[in-house]
Design a protein around this motif. Structure first.
Motif: not given
Length: 88
Positions: A15-16, A19, A22-23, A64-65, A67-68, A70-71
């Motif tokens: 996941q990291t 992330y 993707l970021s 942008r938020k 994308i979180l 993903v977690f």
């Protein structure tokens, strides 16, 4: 128990990585769109300052938020799967 811990650790690492990828991709796309907008409008002045201001606005945006997710999404899916398998 150690199998579950290993699964959780591998999932968090994946996941990291997703992330970060993707970021970086999303930021690069936003940067290229800002540069294209600058050239399209034919503005004068400092293009880099325009891009920096646009990226600063992007950093606090809702997109942008997102994308979180993903977690969050995989853990919700795993919890729902466990619930369905065990209680339905």
């Amino acid at each position: 128990m150690f199998g579950v811990m290993r699964l959780v650790l591998v999932l968090l690492v994946l996941q990291t990585i997703a992330y970060v990828a993707l970021s970086l991709y999303s930021r690069a796309v936003r940067r290229s769109k800002l540069r294209a907008r600058w050239r399209e409008k034919g503005r004068t002045g400092d293009e880099e300052a325009f891009v920096v201001r646009g990226l600063k606005a992007y950093d606090s945006s809702f997109r942008r938020k997102l994308i979180l997710g993903v977690f969050i999404v995989p853990w919700v899916a795993i919890a729902a799967l466990i619930y369905v398998v065990n209680f339905m």
